[in-house]
Scaffold this motif. Structure first.
Motif, PDB file in Angstrom:
ATOM      1  N   LYS A  82      29.338  45.485  28.791  1.00 53.23           N
ATOM      2  CA  LYS A  82      29.594  45.140  30.179  1.00 53.23           C
ATOM      3  C   LYS A  82      30.477  46.227  30.815  1.00 53.23           C
ATOM      4  O   LYS A  82      30.197  46.722  31.891  1.00 53.23           O
ATOM      5  CB  LYS A  82      30.306  43.786  30.225  1.00 53.23           C
ATOM      6  CG  LYS A  82      30.326  43.139  31.581  1.00 53.23           C
ATOM      7  CD  LYS A  82      30.682  41.661  31.452  1.00 53.23           C
ATOM      8  CE  LYS A  82      31.123  41.096  32.770  1.00 53.23           C
ATOM      9  NZ  LYS A  82      32.589  41.062  32.906  1.00 53.23           N
TER      10      LYS A  82
ATOM     11  N   ASP B 292      29.714  48.623  33.970  1.00 54.58           N
ATOM     12  CA  ASP B 292      30.590  48.658  35.136  1.00 54.58           C
ATOM     13  C   ASP B 292      31.047  50.076  35.427  1.00 54.58           C
ATOM     14  O   ASP B 292      30.975  50.547  36.550  1.00 54.58           O
ATOM     15  CB  ASP B 292      31.825  47.776  34.891  1.00 54.58           C
ATOM     16  CG  ASP B 292      31.448  46.305  34.841  1.00 54.58           C
ATOM     17  OD1 ASP B 292      30.306  46.011  35.233  1.00 54.58           O
ATOM     18  OD2 ASP B 292      32.265  45.504  34.400  1.00 54.58           O
TER      19      ASP B 292
ATOM     20  N   ASP C 278      36.779  48.724  44.169  1.00 52.92           N
ATOM     21  CA  ASP C 278      36.920  47.615  43.217  1.00 52.92           C
ATOM     22  C   ASP C 278      35.618  46.836  43.066  1.00 52.92           C
ATOM     23  O   ASP C 278      35.289  46.386  41.972  1.00 52.92           O
ATOM     24  CB  ASP C 278      38.046  46.668  43.657  1.00 52.92           C
ATOM     25  CG  ASP C 278      39.405  47.355  43.497  1.00 52.92           C
ATOM     26  OD1 ASP C 278      39.478  48.344  42.732  1.00 52.92           O
ATOM     27  OD2 ASP C 278      40.373  46.905  44.153  1.00 52.92           O
TER      28      ASP C 278
ATOM     29  N   LYS D 206      33.161  48.329  40.653  1.00 50.97           N
ATOM     30  CA  LYS D 206      33.490  48.112  39.240  1.00 50.97           C
ATOM     31  C   LYS D 206      32.870  46.831  38.688  1.00 50.97           C
ATOM     32  O   LYS D 206      32.620  46.710  37.503  1.00 50.97           O
ATOM     33  CB  LYS D 206      35.021  48.060  39.053  1.00 50.97           C
ATOM     34  CG  LYS D 206      35.646  49.437  39.167  1.00 50.97           C
ATOM     35  CD  LYS D 206      36.993  49.498  38.481  1.00 50.97           C
ATOM     36  CE  LYS D 206      38.061  48.796  39.311  1.00 50.97           C
ATOM     37  NZ  LYS D 206      39.418  49.029  38.812  1.00 50.97           N
ATOM     38  N   GLU D 207      32.631  45.864  39.591  1.00 47.53           N
ATOM     39  CA  GLU D 207      32.091  44.572  39.147  1.00 47.53           C
ATOM     40  C   GLU D 207      30.572  44.487  39.275  1.00 47.53           C
ATOM     41  O   GLU D 207      29.965  43.481  38.921  1.00 47.53           O
ATOM     42  CB  GLU D 207      32.702  43.435  39.981  1.00 47.53           C
ATOM     43  CG  GLU D 207      34.176  43.209  39.747  1.00 47.53           C
ATOM     44  CD  GLU D 207      34.710  42.142  40.692  1.00 47.53           C
ATOM     45  OE1 GLU D 207      34.139  41.042  40.737  1.00 47.53           O
ATOM     46  OE2 GLU D 207      35.687  42.442  41.415  1.00 47.53           O
TER      47      GLU D 207
ATOM     48  N   LYS E  18      26.810  45.409  38.331  1.00 49.33           N
ATOM     49  CA  LYS E  18      26.023  45.958  37.222  1.00 49.33           C
ATOM     50  C   LYS E  18      25.051  46.994  37.770  1.00 49.33           C
ATOM     51  O   LYS E  18      24.407  46.762  38.804  1.00 49.33           O
ATOM     52  CB  LYS E  18      25.198  44.846  36.558  1.00 49.33           C
ATOM     53  CG  LYS E  18      26.006  43.889  35.741  1.00 49.33           C
ATOM     54  CD  LYS E  18      25.069  42.855  35.094  1.00 49.33           C
ATOM     55  CE  LYS E  18      25.755  41.498  35.018  1.00 49.33           C
ATOM     56  NZ  LYS E  18      24.824  40.383  35.057  1.00 49.33           N
TER      57      LYS E  18
ATOM     58  N   ARG F 146      29.255  39.200  47.808  1.00 51.24           N
ATOM     59  CA  ARG F 146      30.214  39.440  46.725  1.00 51.24           C
ATOM     60  C   ARG F 146      29.505  40.173  45.588  1.00 51.24           C
ATOM     61  O   ARG F 146      28.284  40.083  45.453  1.00 51.24           O
ATOM     62  CB  ARG F 146      30.759  38.115  46.180  1.00 51.24           C
ATOM     63  CG  ARG F 146      31.484  37.234  47.174  1.00 51.24           C
ATOM     64  CD  ARG F 146      32.062  36.009  46.453  1.00 51.24           C
ATOM     65  NE  ARG F 146      31.077  35.328  45.619  1.00 51.24           N
ATOM     66  CZ  ARG F 146      30.338  34.297  46.033  1.00 51.24           C
ATOM     67  NH1 ARG F 146      30.451  33.829  47.269  1.00 51.24           N
ATOM     68  NH2 ARG F 146      29.470  33.723  45.221  1.00 51.24           N
ATOM     69  N   PRO F 147      30.266  40.859  44.723  1.00 52.27           N
ATOM     70  CA  PRO F 147      29.643  41.557  43.584  1.00 52.27           C
ATOM     71  C   PRO F 147      28.779  40.634  42.719  1.00 52.27           C
ATOM     72  O   PRO F 147      27.693  41.024  42.306  1.00 52.27           O
ATOM     73  CB  PRO F 147      30.839  42.099  42.805  1.00 52.27           C
ATOM     74  CG  PRO F 147      31.877  42.327  43.848  1.00 52.27           C
ATOM     75  CD  PRO F 147      31.709  41.200  44.829  1.00 52.27           C
ATOM     76  N   ASP F 148      29.232  39.403  42.452  1.00 51.38           N
ATOM     77  CA  ASP F 148      28.410  38.506  41.613  1.00 51.38           C
ATOM     78  C   ASP F 148      27.099  38.159  42.296  1.00 51.38           C
ATOM     79  O   ASP F 148      26.064  37.999  41.651  1.00 51.38           O
ATOM     80  CB  ASP F 148      29.193  37.244  41.229  1.00 51.38           C
ATOM     81  CG  ASP F 148      29.563  36.396  42.426  1.00 51.38           C
ATOM     82  OD1 ASP F 148      30.233  36.908  43.346  1.00 51.38           O
ATOM     83  OD2 ASP F 148      29.177  35.219  42.465  1.00 51.38           O
TER      84      ASP F 148
ATOM     85  N   ASN G 155      24.840  41.199  41.978  1.00 49.33           N
ATOM     86  CA  ASN G 155      24.253  41.253  40.630  1.00 49.33           C
ATOM     87  C   ASN G 155      23.041  40.334  40.517  1.00 49.33           C
ATOM     88  O   ASN G 155      22.016  40.705  39.953  1.00 49.33           O
ATOM     89  CB  ASN G 155      25.300  40.873  39.578  1.00 49.33           C
ATOM     90  CG  ASN G 155      26.358  41.953  39.415  1.00 49.33           C
ATOM     91  OD1 ASN G 155      26.113  43.118  39.760  1.00 49.33           O
ATOM     92  ND2 ASN G 155      27.517  41.581  38.918  1.00 49.33           N
TER      93      ASN G 155
END
Ligand code: ZN
Length: 336
Positions: A29, A33, A52, A55-56, A58, A78-80, A83
């Motif tokens: 992971k 990142d 930042d 970095k989160e 993928k 958001r990063p999630d 992804n």
């Protein structure tokens, strides 16, 4: 005593293995990142304010990964969420998403027939009808949140064997299949592949003492129009719409549909013949297009005599799944 020691050793081994797996996954992971941030830093797309977030996220092999990621971050994803977008959404859906204001796709990412353009309609329809997320997606895609014969689209590939013709998808008025042939000794015409399959189905029926013959197959646009208008002179519009298709909306214009009758009946099949068709027609590539209890989806009352040819592979799957062709088309053939 010895077995107790063995047990402890086994447990320790399992614990060590789990720790190794966790460490490896975190390591991987971390690698991914670092890659995303690194790729951004080495490109002209890097933006300090998203340091930042990068970095989160993928790394994805989408060939517009950097550009799309920045655009999604601009839209406050958001990063999630980003992804999930890269992991589950089709390129087509991602492109649609970039043209829309931010929407939450929570609970929808993994639904295969998701069309992000419909996301707000899904939520409204799901809550109003107390449906699962999956069912809401399929039903809204099939326009079941609208009245029949609204928002009609003209079918782009009318000669496809798997063409979907219904109250929202119309055949062009000038569409005539180019390979119509007679079905066996009958003067009814179907497209070559379908005619051959129907002959085989009828022959197989005979060996099982099921005697079926066609009584209506290909119909031209004009014929369908006359037929519908004839019914209109006898019944109200709402009633006619439950049993007769408006011109352009009849499967009979595709040359892939056949109304079958028992040789003992004029325009219907016996209950036992219907049972037989339900259990056997798929072997020759046919489905019962308007089954019992599905008029909410198909828009037609039950028509046990109406067969639709779609080819053996798809017919078999529909038989197994026990769903309407409208649903099947949306889930397995349409591309979103
Ligand atoms: Zn029919």
């Amino acid at each position: 005593m010895k077995s107790k020691r063995n047990m402890i050793i086994l447990i320790l081994e399992v614990i060590i293995l789990v720790i190794i797996i966790i460490l490896y996954m975190n390591y991987k992971k971390g690698m991914v990142d670092i890659n995303t941030l690194k790729v951004f830093k080495e490109s002209s797309y890097y933006q300090e304010k998203y340091h930042d977030a990068y970095k989160e996220i993928k790394y994805s092999d989408n060939n517009q990964f950097l550009e799309i990621t920045n655009q999604l971050l601009d839209k406050n994803y958001r990063p999630d969420e980003i992804n999930n977008i890269f992991e589950y959404l089709s390129d087509n859906n991602i492109q649609k998403l970039l043209k829309m204001p931010y929407v939450s796709l929570e609970n929808y990412y993994q639904i295969k027939n998701l069309d992000v353009n419909n996301i707000n309609e899904y939520s409204e329809y799901r809550q109003a009808n107390n449906l699962s997320f999956e069912d809401a997606v399929t039903e809204v895609n099939l326009h079941l949140n609208q009245d029949f014969y609204t928002d009609i689209k003209t079918i782009a590939d009318p000669s496809s064997i798997t063409v979907l013709v219904n109250k929202f998808n119309a055949l062009p008025s000038d569409y005539v299949p180019t390979d119509l042939v007679n079905v066996g000794e009958y003067h009814y015409q179907m497209r070559q592949e379908a005619a051959k399959a129907l002959e085989e189905l009828m022959a197989y029926g005979k060996t099982e003492n099921v005697f079926l013959i066609p009584f209506s197959t290909y119909r031209s646009y004009d014929y369908q129009k006359d037929l519908y208008n004839k019914y209109l002179s006898e019944d109200t519009l709402d009633t006619v719409d439950t049993y007769s298709a408006r011109a352009g909306h009849s499967e009979h214009q595709t040359g892939l549909a056949a109304d079958m009758r028992s040789s003992s009946l004029t325009d219907n099949v016996t209950d036992s013949d219907y049972e037989w068709l339900l259990n056997n027609s798929y072997k020759y590539g046919f489905i019962i297009r308007y089954p019992k209890g599905k008029s909410k989806i198909t828009g037609y009352m039950e028509e046990p005599w109406h067969l639709r040819y779609i080819g053996q592979e798809d017919a078999k799957k529909i038989h197994e799944l026990d769903i309407t062709y409208d649903e099947y088309y949306d889930l397995y053939i349409a591309k979103y």
